[in-house]
Design an enzyme around this catalytic site. Structure first.
Site, PDB file in Angstrom:
ATOM      1  N   HIS A   1      37.523  31.357  43.907  1.00 35.22           N
ATOM      2  CA  HIS A   1      37.752  32.104  42.667  1.00 35.22           C
ATOM      3  C   HIS A   1      38.194  33.539  42.923  1.00 35.22           C
ATOM      4  CE1 HIS A   1      36.510  28.933  39.966  1.00 35.22           C
ATOM      5  NE2 HIS A   1      35.424  28.737  40.712  1.00 35.22           N
TER       6      HIS A   1
ATOM      7  N   ASP B   1      42.631  31.413  46.485  1.00 32.40           N
ATOM      8  CA  ASP B   1      42.983  30.220  45.709  1.00 32.40           C
ATOM      9  C   ASP B   1      44.475  29.911  45.821  1.00 32.40           C
ATOM     10  OD1 ASP B   1      40.351  30.237  45.041  1.00 32.40           O
ATOM     11  OD2 ASP B   1      40.637  30.302  42.871  1.00 32.40           O
TER      12      ASP B   1
ATOM     13  N   ASP C   1      48.069  32.700  41.657  1.00 29.38           N
ATOM     14  CA  ASP C   1      46.785  32.455  41.024  1.00 29.38           C
ATOM     15  C   ASP C   1      46.312  33.766  40.397  1.00 29.38           C
ATOM     16  OD1 ASP C   1      44.367  30.428  40.858  1.00 29.38           O
ATOM     17  OD2 ASP C   1      43.527  32.411  41.318  1.00 29.38           O
TER      18      ASP C   1
END
Length: 595
Positions: free
Chosen positions: A178, A183, A36
């Protein structure tokens, strides 16, 4: 920048995946790198930068390691991005630049299947900066959990396929916030949750996971055992019903892998689903080379005419344009090539196409168009075409045999060697019609000319090969082995792969000795179907081919029709790309699901 290798503890949900079969790569044996990114914006091409990379490496449900680093973007982080991610300018002040962070991540992910939620976004950023730094992008396989979830999750499960929503559905141990590593950890749980659901539907391999679709029925998946006995080798496969009738024939460089896709999601055509529903067995015919497999497929389709094959079932249903050999030659449409010393153009897959080509020739050469033979000294009356100036009218003695013979020689030269006269005459006619704004008529002549050029080029290429009693050629394949083919009169007579350490000359001699005996026959495709000879030609014209021996002259005319092909193919592609005004639609909004 931090990378940790952790002592793995098995996740309980993974235990439901322990009964995988051995078709493809079992999911338990695949190492996934779930990644991510956090960025300053939505587009690397528009100048957005990476601010954080987080990744988790897992295999068999066990976490093998984690990777996390902040990245100095070299620019200010927009305030709204800082609020969303919690990453501020001060946090990245001492962080490594992307020039250091990206190579470290690529080393961590080497040999893995990349996984991301909305993978085009994350992988797109990584590829962009790899290009900027001059790093070759590893040939990662990529799995998108968002795309997979949209095929699995219903509205009863979750209102959408955002990562936060899916994390709740699968009771993820980490809540997405976030930040890249958090994530990525949540995405790991989502990945395993999706695998658990799909395991009950018979999805047990990476290939099945990559191609899963809910359109494939459970009954269809249950038949995947039909692929188990097939080899990982090039060849032809035949689906048969309970009465051993052939339903469908196909070819592949890897029989087992290709047939397996009919029972997963790679094959979602309705008629193929229907075919698989009727199939009770699959027969595989292993071939030495992919070319041999393609040729065998054509021959078997022509022999069995399977109901679920749409192409190549009737190679005998073709047409030719024939320039007859008689006192007053003419052009005619025929279904067969005879040993009558006539000249033929074709084959054409439909009569309509052949008629377009015939019209182009009649537009250029005013030979007679009446049917039947004409005596050496005719005594008839002129037809309407003669009165219109479109026929030299040999029937009433208007033209003598010598003058008519000159026209026929020009026509024969156009068919066999040089199409320039047809091209020039029809181009002039199109220009005249366009100048008078008669564009529809000009379009008719354009289509006729394009059809003639393609047919002439095809005939000249086919004839060049089919005139040769034998062509032996070899090419080094991706595996490092040399594939050898023996072609006789345009027909594939033998195929083989030289074993490592074998005497190449001796192998070729033995292959030629065992090759099929092929007799010549009249016409442009004497010993094989046009499709077969064209497949052989494509292989012979591919890069890396070495001609071992050529019996005969394998040549095409220098001024032949092939030199005009590029123009007419480009025009045709241009026409196909146009959308009629009344079929235009407003552009659809581009929506990137929230992460």
């Amino acid at each position: 920048m931090g990378t940790t290798e952790t002592a793995a503890r098995p996740r309980s949900r993974w235990e439901t995946q322990r009964t995988f079969d051995e078709l493809g790569r079992p999911l338990r044996d695949v190492t996934f790198c779930v990644v991510d990114l956090e960025t300053t914006g939505g587009s690397a091409a528009a100048g957005s930068m990476i601010t954080e990379i987080g990744a988790v490496k897992v295999r068999g449900g066990e976490v093998l390691g984690e990777f996390q680093t902040l990245v100095d973007p070299g620019t200010e982080i927009p305030a709204f991005i800082a609020v969303l991610t919690g990453i501020t300018n001060s946090m990245v002040l001492d962080a490594p630049p992307i020039e250091s962070a990206l190579p470290a991540f690529l080393e961590f992910a080497a040999g893995c299947v990349l996984v991301a939620h909305n993978a085009p976004f994350d992988v797109g950023f990584l590829q962009h900066f790899a290009r900027e730094q001059g790093h070759p992008w590893p040939r990662f396989e990529v799995l998108d959990t968002a795309k997979l979830a949209r095929r699995v999750i219903t509205r009863d499960d979750a209102p959408n396929c955002k990562l936060s929503s899916l994390a709740k559905v699968f009771n993820a141990s980490t809540t997405p916030n976030h930040r890249a590593l958090s994530d990525a950890r949540a995405t790991v749980d989502v990945l395993h949750g999706l695998m658990e659901r799909l395991g009950g539907l018979g999805v047990h391999t990476l290939e099945e996971l990559q191609t899963f679709s809910s359109r494939v029925s459970t009954a269809q998946r249950r038949k995947r055992h039909l692929a188990e006995g097939l080899p990982h080798a090039p060849g032809v496969y035949l689906f048969r019903d309970e009465r051993s009738r052939v339903l469908y024939i196909g070819t592949s460089r890897d029989l087992r892998t290709r047939v397996r896709t009919y029972f997963t999601a790679s094959e979602t055509r309705t008629r193929m689903g229907e075919m698989v529903g009727l199939a009770t067995s699959v027969t595989g015919i292993e071939c030495a080379t992919p070319l041999e497999a393609e040729v065998r497929e054509l021959r078997l389709i022509a022999e069995h005419k399977p109901r679920y094959n749409r192409r190549s079932r009737f190679p005998e249903k073709v047409h030719f344009v024939k320039l007859t050999r008689e006192a007053w030659p003419r052009l005619s449409l025929v279904r067969r090539v005879l040993d009558d010393d006539a000249d033929y153009l074709g084959p054409f897959s439909s009569r309509k196409t052949a008629e377009k080509c015939l019209a182009a020739l009649h537009d250029t050469f005013p030979v007679r168009q009446c049917s039947g033979r004409m005596p050496a000294v005719p005594s008839g009356s002129p037809c309407v075409l003669a009165e219109m100036g479109r026929c030299l009218s040999p029937c009433d003695g208007t033209v003598d045999s010598a003058t008519y013979a000159v026209l026929v020689r020009q026509l024969r030269d156009t068919l066999l060697r040089r199409p320039d006269r047809v091209v020039e005459v029809i181009n002039e006619r199109m220009q005249t019609l366009a100048d008078h704004e008669r564009f529809e008529e000009a379009g008719v002549h354009r289509d006729r000319l394009a059809t003639f050029v393609r047919a002439a080029a095809r005939t000249q290429r086919l004839s060049a090969l089919t005139r040769c009693p034998e062509v032996v050629a070899a090419r080094r394949e991706d595996s490092g082995h040399w594939a050898v083919h023996v072609v006789r009169f345009g027909r594939l007579a033998a195929a083989g792969v030289i074993p490592r350490g074998a005497d190449a000359h001796q192998f070729v001699r033995e292959l030629r000795a065992s090759a099929e005996t092929v007799a010549t026959a009249p016409g442009p495709i004497p010993a094989a179907s046009a499709e077969e000879t064209e497949k052989v030609l494509r292989w012979l014209e591919s890069p890396g081919i070495r001609l071992v021996d050529v019996d005969g002259d394998w040549v095409c005319p220098v001024a032949g029709a092939a030199r005009h092909l590029a123009l007419y193919d480009a025009v045709n592609q241009s026409r196909l790309s146009l959308t009629p005004f009344d079929e235009q639609r407003l552009p659809s909004p581009v929506h990137r699901p929230a992460r």
